[in-house]
Design an enzyme around this catalytic site. Structure first.
Site, PDB file in Angstrom:
ATOM      1  N   HIS A 107     -70.706  35.511  28.841  1.00  0.00           N
ATOM      2  CA  HIS A 107     -69.651  36.181  29.608  1.00  0.00           C
ATOM      3  C   HIS A 107     -69.397  37.517  28.913  1.00  0.00           C
ATOM      4  CE1 HIS A 107     -68.644  31.860  30.025  1.00  0.00           C
ATOM      5  NE2 HIS A 107     -68.186  32.153  31.216  1.00  0.00           N
ATOM      6  N   ASP A 110     -67.224  37.197  25.888  1.00  0.00           N
ATOM      7  CA  ASP A 110     -67.743  36.472  24.715  1.00  0.00           C
ATOM      8  C   ASP A 110     -68.303  37.456  23.707  1.00  0.00           C
ATOM      9  OD1 ASP A 110     -67.502  34.202  26.343  1.00  0.00           O
ATOM     10  OD2 ASP A 110     -69.639  34.188  26.856  1.00  0.00           O
TER      11      ASP A 110
HETATM   12  C1  XUL Z   1     -66.983  26.334  33.000  1.00  0.00           C
HETATM   13  C2  XUL Z   1     -68.380  26.802  33.025  1.00  0.00           C
HETATM   14  C3  XUL Z   1     -68.588  28.235  32.713  1.00  0.00           C
HETATM   15  C4  XUL Z   1     -69.676  28.862  33.500  1.00  0.00           C
HETATM   16  C5  XUL Z   1     -69.788  30.361  33.311  1.00  0.00           C
HETATM   17  O1  XUL Z   1     -66.829  24.999  33.284  1.00  0.00           O
HETATM   18  O2  XUL Z   1     -69.286  26.040  33.240  1.00  0.00           O
HETATM   19  O3  XUL Z   1     -68.824  28.364  31.367  1.00  0.00           O
HETATM   20  O4  XUL Z   1     -70.916  28.309  33.204  1.00  0.00           O
HETATM   21  O5  XUL Z   1     -68.603  31.006  33.534  1.00  0.00           O
END
Ligand code: XUL
Ligand code: CO
Length: 445
Positions: A107, A110
């Protein structure tokens, strides 16, 4: 190794590059089943499995839970701010290389901290994206996907693209715009949308139709912008039924496919399916994969598992061989995942707080999927289920069944047929026998 940005050069000092030692090895830091160069089903295991490491769980998460403080011992935590962000990049590439993982995923938040303005946040991002790009030049690791965190900051309290507040919609658009530029810059194979707060808590204050229409408007804007800048990666939506919202709009594969078709987005998106999201939705992982596959929309996988005793998204590392086998069965039947991969959206337990636990966890997950791949390949090669299924539906290959599937039957002709066919015979589905065969394959392959 690229230039060192911090004075630490070895974050996983006690760990060497993890090697394949075979099923009799007792070395916890060796693969027992994952042999990257071994060919299974015409491709190497590395090509079939396309493992990816999730930045958020492995380098950013600290072990806090709703009841307790951080527990994770992470050598990079001696830094703060942008220095911490840089140290994480160094640590991450060290781990990708030691595990031989060909991909990673993150993300935006992150990898770089938010600044006090969006402009400053983007500047932080630019610095770290530049550093990641440098590291990517000197390693073989590629970005499987990136995404925008539009759920942590309080501005997303009512959602992002489905917020009741148009200012938040605009902010989210700016964030995804930057995300697509990042995807292009780093050559990301995919761009993911997981709508953590794209849902609602209560219908009493929710305009459900406007929120869904806005979500679709947002997705169309993303498609348009990717086209404008020449980003050609695959768009993925990751379904989840709930958590953090009470009801998340992208509930499961079927609901998400209906949304994509309703809004004319089905040619631009595929699905990123996560095992623990499937079970939260009351489905098996393989159900979600099959549903996407038969609709031509299986794009990528978030590899993890839930705990049947707990009702929330525990994101455990995948070790259940039934699940990995049946998942690999769907993936092989899909002809692979294309630009997608198996991303370990999984976290070590809060009590597994040493850096080495990160290595044990990934080794366990990689081995579990490698074994699943081998078993699934053999099951397909031997046509174990295919022959059963073909035989089970054989009534549709001739006579009245063929008339049905080829569109020659209607209620009148079917009534006429049924009136003259009072002795219907059914055959056993043989479920228990099939499960016993699956056991034999798991134990023997
Ligand atoms: C949350 C989840 C996230 C997504 C990306 O449950 O799976 O980490 O993979 O935002
Ligand atoms: Co996920």
């Amino acid at each position: 190794m690229a230039q060192s940005y911090t004075d630490v050069r070895n974050y996983f000092g006690s760990v060497n590059k993890v090697a394949y030692e075979g099923k009799d090895s007792k070395n916890p830091l060796a693969f027992k089943y994952y042999n990257p160069e071994e060919v299974v089903g015409g491709k190497t295991m590395k090509e079939q499995l396309r493992f990816s490491i999730a930045y958020w769980h492995t380098f950013t998460a600290d072990g806090t839970d709703p009841f307790g403080a951080a527990t994770m011992q992470r050598p990079w935590n001696r830094y703060t701010g942008m220095d911490l962000a840089k140290a994480r990049v160094e640590a991450s590439f060290e781990l990708y290389e030691k595990l031989g993982a060909p991909f990673f995923a993150f993300h935006d938040r992150d990898i770089a901290p938010e600044g006090s303005t969006l402009r400053e946040t983007n500047q932080n991002l630019d610095v770290i994206v530049g550093m990641i790009k440098d590291y990517m030049k000197t390693s073989n690791v590629k970005l499987l996907w990136n995404t925008a965190n539009m759920f942590t900051n309080p501005r997303f309290v009512h959602g992002a693209a489905t917020s009741c507040n148009a200012d938040v919609f605009a902010y989210a658009a700016a964030q995804v715009k930057k995300g697509l530029e990042t995807a292009k810059e780093l050559g990301s194979g995919n761009y993911v949308f997981w709508g953590g707060r794209e849902g609602y808590e209560t219908l009493l204050n929710t305009d459900l139709k406007l929120e869904l229409d806005n979500l679709a408007r947002f997705m169309h804007m993303a498609v348009d912008y990717a086209k404008e800048i020449g980003y050609t990666g695959q768009f993925l939506i990751e379904p989840k039924p709930k958590e953090p919202t009470t009801h998340q709009y992208d509930t499961d594969a079927a609901t998400t496919i209906a949304f994509l078709k309703q809004y004319g987005l089905e040619n631009h998106f595929k699905l990123n399916l996560e095992a623990n999201h499937a079970t939260l939705a009351g489905h098996t992982f393989e159900h979600e994969l099959r549903t996407a596959r038969v609709n031509g929309l299986l794009g990528s996988v978030d590899a993890n598992q839930g705990d049947p005793l707990l009702g929330w998204d525990t994101d455990e590392f995948p070790t259940d061989l039934y699940s990995t086998t049946l998942a690999m069965y769907e993936i092989l039947q899909n002809g692979g995942l294309g630009s997608g991969g198996l991303n370990f959206d999984a976290k070590v337990r809060r009590a597994s707080f040493e850096p080495e636990d990160l290595v044990y966890a990934h080794v366990a997950g990689m081995d579990a999927f490698a074994k699943g791949l081998k078993v699934a390949h053999k099951l397909i090669e031997d046509r174990v289920f295919e022959d059963v299924i073909q035989n089970r539906y054989r009534s549709y290959t001739e006579g009245i069944g063929l008339d049905i599937v080829e569109g020659r039957a209607n209620f009148r002709t079917l009534e006429q047929y049924a009136m003259n066919n009072d002795s219907i015979k059914n055959e056993s589905g043989r479920q228990e026998r099939l499960k016993a065969i699956l056991n034999q394959y798991i134990l023997e392959v």
